[in-house]
Design an enzyme around this catalytic site. Structure first.
Site, PDB file in Angstrom:
ATOM      1  CD  GLN A 170      -2.261   1.942   1.469  1.00 30.33           C
ATOM      2  OE1 GLN A 170      -3.209   1.315   1.016  1.00 30.33           O
ATOM      3  NE2 GLN A 170      -2.227   3.248   1.488  1.00 30.33           N
ATOM      4  NE  ARG A 211      -0.489   7.611   3.862  1.00 31.63           N
ATOM      5  CZ  ARG A 211      -0.312   8.396   4.925  1.00 31.63           C
ATOM      6  NH1 ARG A 211      -0.452   9.691   4.837  1.00 31.63           N
ATOM      7  NH2 ARG A 211      -0.015   7.867   6.094  1.00 31.63           N
ATOM      8  CG  ASN A 212       4.575   9.107   0.568  1.00 32.28           C
ATOM      9  OD1 ASN A 212       4.458  10.301   0.325  1.00 32.28           O
ATOM     10  ND2 ASN A 212       4.400   8.596   1.773  1.00 32.28           N
ATOM     11  N   GLY A 247       4.317  -1.335   7.453  1.00 27.41           N
ATOM     12  CA  GLY A 247       5.543  -0.680   7.930  1.00 27.41           C
ATOM     13  C   GLY A 247       5.281   0.192   9.140  1.00 27.41           C
ATOM     14  NE  ARG A 248       8.981   5.223  12.983  1.00 26.36           N
ATOM     15  CZ  ARG A 248       8.444   6.421  13.124  1.00 26.36           C
ATOM     16  NH1 ARG A 248       7.738   6.957  12.144  1.00 26.36           N
ATOM     17  NH2 ARG A 248       8.625   7.102  14.247  1.00 26.36           N
ATOM     18  CG  ASP A 249       2.566   6.688  11.704  1.00 25.47           C
ATOM     19  OD1 ASP A 249       1.592   6.286  12.367  1.00 25.47           O
ATOM     20  OD2 ASP A 249       2.739   7.888  11.407  1.00 25.47           O
ATOM     21  CG  HIS A 250      -0.125   0.733   7.088  1.00 27.84           C
ATOM     22  ND1 HIS A 250       0.469   0.093   6.035  1.00 27.84           N
ATOM     23  CD2 HIS A 250      -1.423   0.898   6.731  1.00 27.84           C
ATOM     24  CE1 HIS A 250      -0.419  -0.119   5.091  1.00 27.84           C
ATOM     25  NE2 HIS A 250      -1.591   0.358   5.486  1.00 27.84           N
ATOM     26  CB  ALA A 251      -3.221   4.040   7.370  1.00 20.28           C
TER      27      ALA A 251
END
Lengths: 382, 71
Positions: free
Chosen positions: A191, A193-194, A285-289
């Site tokens: 997933q 958004r970057n 991963g770290r801090d997903h969403a």
């Protein structure tokens, strides 16, 4: 092939005679005009992305999801999928009837078989889904701006709304055939958004070492100010895949859906969606969403403990960085060197460099990817 | 709407064994443990359906070819 969530891939798309019948009587049906995000929800329900949902949630499922993170059938589900309308509009609609759902261009998008109308508590919804009622949280702000009545019932899609990214839009049915054609028995979903930096690539390729293929699935839709524009994300990933991935091991298709920024709850939601696309694994991963500091950096990994019946395997990754001593991408578990040797994959730092017109170093971003991003006059949402 | 629960019976010896197992873990109660184990077990026996027909599959392949996803 992994089973869809709930065991059956939903398909609620009107075709042929059925579609003609609805269109013939469309002018006589009460109608509601949807925003782009709700249109995406309708299409995701109709094409099976949100299987087993067949429509917008009724009161019972809505409360189960808020309080238990499960549908009333006990199936894991963490984000309410609802359709809000104003009180006056709701008063004109009758449960048991049909409602024409129009897109922003006022074209018929779907028909809703209205089963129920109900009021809800926005504070409660925000608190449960986002763990905060702070209006500075983009998800909370969205909930607070919602109208007062929710409509529930199954939907049937009349037609998909046009998108600039149609070439990248695949339904779960299509991705499942695609994975089968490629001979992939195990598929990891990513997933994003970057635009990709080396850290993302490292995570994907580490996961890919253990499965047959990687499904890169950028979220296209409403995001917050300062996020990369959708076209930039897609162009940069195209370039990365072309130059650094084996064609037979990586595919990219979009997920047209708004980001909710619900952190851990959204991680579960994202996992369910990728399961429906046919993924057997998902990278978390770290801090997903996440957004800001609303969630613990690894809360989106910890929450999976509560869902032994999810049916998709999460692959958890810690933060990676580049180590000048190791001369490679590493993490705290495998690198013995001090922080002074570390170059962090900071999205903010990379963004700042791009804004100033500077190329990030190749340890952070592939030169081909940086070049593509720099070709856009303004690569960020305003 | 509160959570809905039903009471079931398990042997006392099993109850005590679970109590021992969950001591010092994040599992808060024997009930939570049993719920988790049952959900895990039941999800393995989930009903399976065919996703789509051969005809559907051929149509999908045509689109995937047209988009360049498969040769």
């Amino acid at each position: 092939m992994i089973q869809p969530h709930g065991g059956r891939l939903v398909e609620r798309i009107l075709k042929g005679e059925q579609k003609k019948k609805i269109l013939d009587k469309a002018a006589g049906l009460p109608s509601v005009t949807l925003d782009a995000e709700s249109v995406s929800d309708v299409e995701n329900i109709a094409t099976g992305v949100f299987s087993p949902l067949e429509g917008f949630m009724g009161k019972e499922d809505f409360h189960h999801v808020l309080k238990q993170m499960r549908l009333s059938s006990d199936l894991p589900w963490t984000i309410p999928i609802v359709l809000d309308v104003g009180t006056e509009d709701a008063a004109k609609l009758k449960a048991g009837g049909q409602v024409l759902l129009r897109n922003e261009k006022d074209e018929p998008a779907a028909v809703l078989h209205l089963e129920e109308k109900y009021h809800y508590d926005k504070e409660e919804m925000a608190e449960k889904v986002f763990q905060t009622t702070d209006a500075a949280h983009p998800g909370v702000a969205k909930v607070k701006s919602m109208k007062d009545v929710l409509l529930a019932g199954k939907i049937d899609l009349i037609q998909e709304s046009p998108t600039s990214f149609a070439r990248y839009k695949l339904s779960p049915k299509e991705t499942r055939v695609l994975f089968k054609e490629k001979g992939w028995r195990t598929v990891v979903g990513f997933q994003t958004r970057n635009t990709p930096h080396i850290g993302h690539e490292y995570v994907q390729k580490t996961a890919l070492t253990f499965v047959d293929g990687v499904f890169i699935n950028p979220v296209i839709g409403r995001k917050k100010k300062g996020d990369f524009k959708d076209e930039v994300i897609l162009a940069s990933y195209e370039e990365l895949i072309k130059n650094y991935y084996l064609k037979e091991r990586a595919v990219m298709a979009i997920l047209q859906m708004e980001m909710r920024y619900a952190g851990p709850r959204e991680a579960i939601f994202h996992a369910i969606i990728r399961k429906n696309f046919g993924c057997t694994h998902i990278i978390i991963g770290r801090d997903h969403a996440g957004v800001g500091t609303y969630y613990h950096p690894y809360a989106a990994q910890d929450i999976f403990e509560e869902f032994p019946d999810l049916g998709i395997i999460p692959l958890f990754f810690r933060s990676f960085y580049y180590c000048r001593k190791c001369l490679s991408v590493v993490n705290e578990k495998i690198c013995p060197h001090p922080p002074a040797e570390q170059i962090q994959f900071s999205g903010t730092k990379i963004r700042d460099m791009l804004v100033k017109g500077e190329y990030p170093p190749p340890e952070l971003v592939r030169p081909e990817v940086a070049r593509i991003i720099m070709e856009f006059k303004n690569p960020f949402n305003e | 709407m509160g959570k809905e629960f039903k009471t079931i019976s398990i042997p006392t010896s099993l109850y005590k064994k679970i109590e021992e197992i969950i001591k010092g873990t994040e599992v808060s109660s024997v009930s939570s443990y049993v719920t988790k184990v049952l959900r895990e077990s039941l999800s393995r026996g989930q009903e399976k359906h065919d996703v789509f027909s051969k005809e559907d599959e051929e149509k999908v392949k045509e689109r995937l070819k047209a988009l360049g996803y498969i040769d």
